[in-house]
Design a protein around this motif. Structure first.
Motif: not given
Lengths: 342, 377
Positions: A21, A24-26, A196, A202, A205-206, A209-210, A319
């Motif tokens: 991607k 393709a864009l750059k 949280k 848990e 799982r989060m 999911a993300l 990141r």
């Protein structure tokens, strides 16, 4: 003068698609800036290949991202059933081999064989797969040297930042230690547990999911991924460690109780990777650090590393492994190779 | 590509029910637009009813999850493409993972929006499959990579500057290719990549944002009716289509609950580029909504009976309806027919007149006013 760089992409999961991607864009902009036209001539996954000797155009690259997982062999009319590197290389004559197969730390395959193949064919390698470097760093580097090809791997450690390049460039420094948060998934899980007040399962799982954690999260959660990164760092610093020598603690042992107790005392819990370069020892430990500590501010999917040398201290925050960021690191490696060899 | 030959088409969920309806929409996109030399950017909604089912999934309904999976897989299978079936299957597996994370504990808002996003995302994959099935090359765009929003989950607002940068980059890469880009409406993502949704009717907002940021003249909002009607045809059988309305009129109608367009959809049109909205069905595009209308088109456009906090009222919307002569005319009609009303409300800066009524007179006044004001008696 336009220099055309033909690349083949081996492994087409989320990083491979992000790379397709971004190219393709750059690719037009990169061509305008540096006179380098990047042509993706082959894409390979576990079931097949898509080959186009004169390079996929922007539309085809975006369209490739729409194939299902392990579905490159559905990409008509360029599809080829099964994987055969001879066919790939003979029909496309690549300049750079991008190795994006999954890291597998017992055999290092298929990454090791693929990279050795590329080197033997005189093709430069950019890898995001850590396992070949973790298990065969010296062999790979020395055969690359003898064949006159480059091996680049900015995407393997703090993949969204130029950490590796910087570390390599600190030639006059005597690096004393390196420490930090090297795994985004486990850092995300610990952050969720703090913010949280949920238990490990848990939070996991989060993360799943993300899309932050994989279905089988063992490599990240148990510290194998962080240890692998430290092995790569140790090799760069010429103090090579073996992955099995690195002591590891899994974040799956952290309970919600531990978190609450730590917060009450003004601490937070992090998984910190530590490498004492002089002592030649590394570890991944679950530690309580004061809230004011730099590493306490690095949360979620962010990574952070502190390099301490005899002259200075440098901190990298960024990141770890987002698809788009990692794809840019890979692309930067490709451009460096192209600039170097043109 | 000349941007005047480019348009945005939003396919509403009311049109998307089964594989036949995807193929029909694809065929119409081909016949009405592509064969006439237009290039289109297609914005799709979820299949009718799916978003409500996904809301039930968020509350833990396994039955709703099964419904969504079966519905989408059935459509994918009928489109008869291995690629599409496998893609939809992958998305449904992800949906299951997200659903199981949600039912684990208190609802995290970002997970909730992520869950809802599957309705539109899978619909987009299906639309690309349908276009390819009728011989039109198409390309998936990803709203979560293009439409940047703030962090107001479930009712996010679009960050136009970031979104515009993304759209321009993409535009220059794909505009020369004949493939039709297809994007899911209703979805965006925060700057750090968490999926958001734009609120009910958010696909209109996606469509107008794309059009206004790329200076595209026309946005077609395709639905199952021919356009905006002067009133509810179930109440007044002589209801007819409104040919032209201004943004202001249309927004005012939306604020009084005419469900045609999400009010947020007008913001980019007011701020950046005033694309024309064309509303209707595949058989007829009956209503145009433009930035401004000339004076001779002033007058009542829509009349509807509404209720707010237990009070019934008739809303008459249109430029000039808050003028004294118009108010006098309405009151005279009511008075001539010997009907009592509770009150009226009108502000000179808003294109509407509200007539508060007792519920027993509500429909009578509506029919009467429609007859006198719209039926040319």
């Amino acid at each position: 003068m336009i220099k055309r760089i033909k690349i083949v992409v081996i492994g087409f999961g989320s990083i491979g698609r992000a790379l397709a991607k971004v190219i393709a864009l750059k690719r037009k902009t990169i061509n305008n800036k540096y006179g380098i036209l990047i042509d993706v001539v082959g894409v390979v996954d576990s079931k097949g290949m898509a080959l186009k000797a004169d390079g996929f155009d922007e539309y085809e690259l975006l369209k490739l991202c729409e194939v299902p997982r392990s579905g490159v062999n559905l990409f008509k009319p360029y599809a080829y059933q099964g994987v055969d590197l001879d066919v790939l290389y003979n029909s496309t004559q690549p300049d750079v081999h991008i190795e994006l197969t999954p890291s597998e730390y017992s055999s290092g395959e298929p990454g090791i064989s693929n990279i050795i193949y590329a080197i033997n064919r005189g093709v430069h390698v950019v890898t995001a797969n850590k396992a070949p470097l973790v298990l065969k760093y010296r062999e790979i580097m020395s055969s690359a040297l003898s064949k006159g090809v480059e091996i680049r791997f900015r995407a393997t450690v703090l993949g969204g930042t130029p950490f590796i390049d910087t570390l390599m460039s600190l030639r006059s420094h005597d690096i004393e230690r390196i420490e930090g948060i090297l795994n985004a998934t486990s850092n995300f899980i610990l952050t969720e547990m703090h913010e949280k007040l949920v238990d490990f399962n848990e939070a996991l799982r989060m993360a799943q999911a993300l899309g932050v954690a994989e279905a089988n999260p063992t490599l990240d959660v148990d510290g194998v991924d962080a240890a692998a990164k430290m092995v790569i760092i140790s090799n760069i610093l010429e103090k090579p460690l073996k992955i099995e020598e690195i002591y590891r603690e899994s974040i799956s042992r952290v309970t919600l109780r531990d978190i609450i107790d730590a917060v009450r005392q003004g601490y937070i819990i992090k998984s910190i990777t530590f490498f004492d370069v002089r002592g030649g020892k590394a570890s991944i430990k679950i530690v309580k650090i004061p809230k004011s500590d730099l590493f306490a501010q690095i949360n979620g999917i962010m990574n952070g590393v502190r390099i301490r040398s005899d002259a200075t201290e440098i901190v990298f925050i960024g990141r770890g492994g987002g698809g788009i960021e990692t794809a840019h690191s890979i692309l930067d490696d490709v451009i460096s190779i192209a600039l170097h060899y043109s | 590509m000349d941007s005047r030959r480019l348009c945005v088409i939003k396919i509403g969920g009311s049109l998307l029910r089964d594989s036949k309806s995807y193929l029909e929409s694809a065929q119409k996109i081909r016949e009405v637009f592509i064969e006439n030399g237009y290039k289109t950017i297609v914005v799709v909604s979820a299949v009718k009813g799916i978003t409500d089912k996904l809301i039930q999934v968020a509350k833990g309904s396994q039955e709703a999850l099964r419904y969504v999976s079966e519905k989408y897989l059935e459509i994918a299978k009928e489109l008869n493409s291995v690629k599409i079936i496998r893609r939809v299957d992958e998305e449904l597996k992800r949906l299951e993972i997200v659903a199981s994370a949600i039912s684990g504990g208190g609802i995290d808002l970002s997970l909730y929006d992520l869950l809802l996003s599957f309705g539109e995302r899978i619909s987009k994959i299906l639309m690309v499959g349908a276009l390819e099935a009728v011989g039109v090359s198409a390309l998936e765009l990803h709203a979560n990579e293009l439409i940047v929003t703030n962090e107001t989950f479930s009712d996010a607002s679009i960050d136009y500057i970031s979104t515009s940068a993304n759209l321009e980059k993409l535009y220059s890469s794909i505009i020369d290719n004949p493939a039709i880009p297809v994007i899911e409406g209703f979805i965006g993502s925060t700057i750090d990549g968490r999926i958001t949704t734009l609120g009910r009717g958010g696909s209109d907002y996606t469509a107008t944002t794309i059009a206004s940021l790329l200076n595209i003249d026309a946005v077609y909002l395709v639905t199952d009716v021919d356009g905006i009607m002067t009133t509810d045809p179930d109440i007044v059988e002589n209801a007819r289509l409104v040919r032209v309305m201004s943004y202001r009129e249309s927004l005012e109608a939306a604020l009084h609950g005419a469900k045609k367009i999400n009010p947020k959809a007008f913001e980019p049109l007011e701020k950046f580029y005033s694309s024309k909205l064309i509303i209707g069905s595949w058989s007829r595009f009956g209503t145009e909504i433009v930035r401004e209308i000339s004076r001779d088109l002033w007058g009542p456009k829509v009349i509807m009976n509404r209720e707010s906090q237990g009070v019934s009222y008739i809303a008459i919307v249109g430029e000039g309806t808050s003028s004294i002569p118009f108010i006098r005319r309405v009151l005279e009609i009511i008075d001539r027919n010997g009907i009592d009303i509770v009150g009226i409300q009108s502000y000179v800066y808003r294109p509407s007149l509200l007539v508060y009524v007792t519920p027993s007179y509500e429909l009578k006044i509506l029919r009467l006013l429609h007859k006198e004001l719209f039926e040319g008696v």
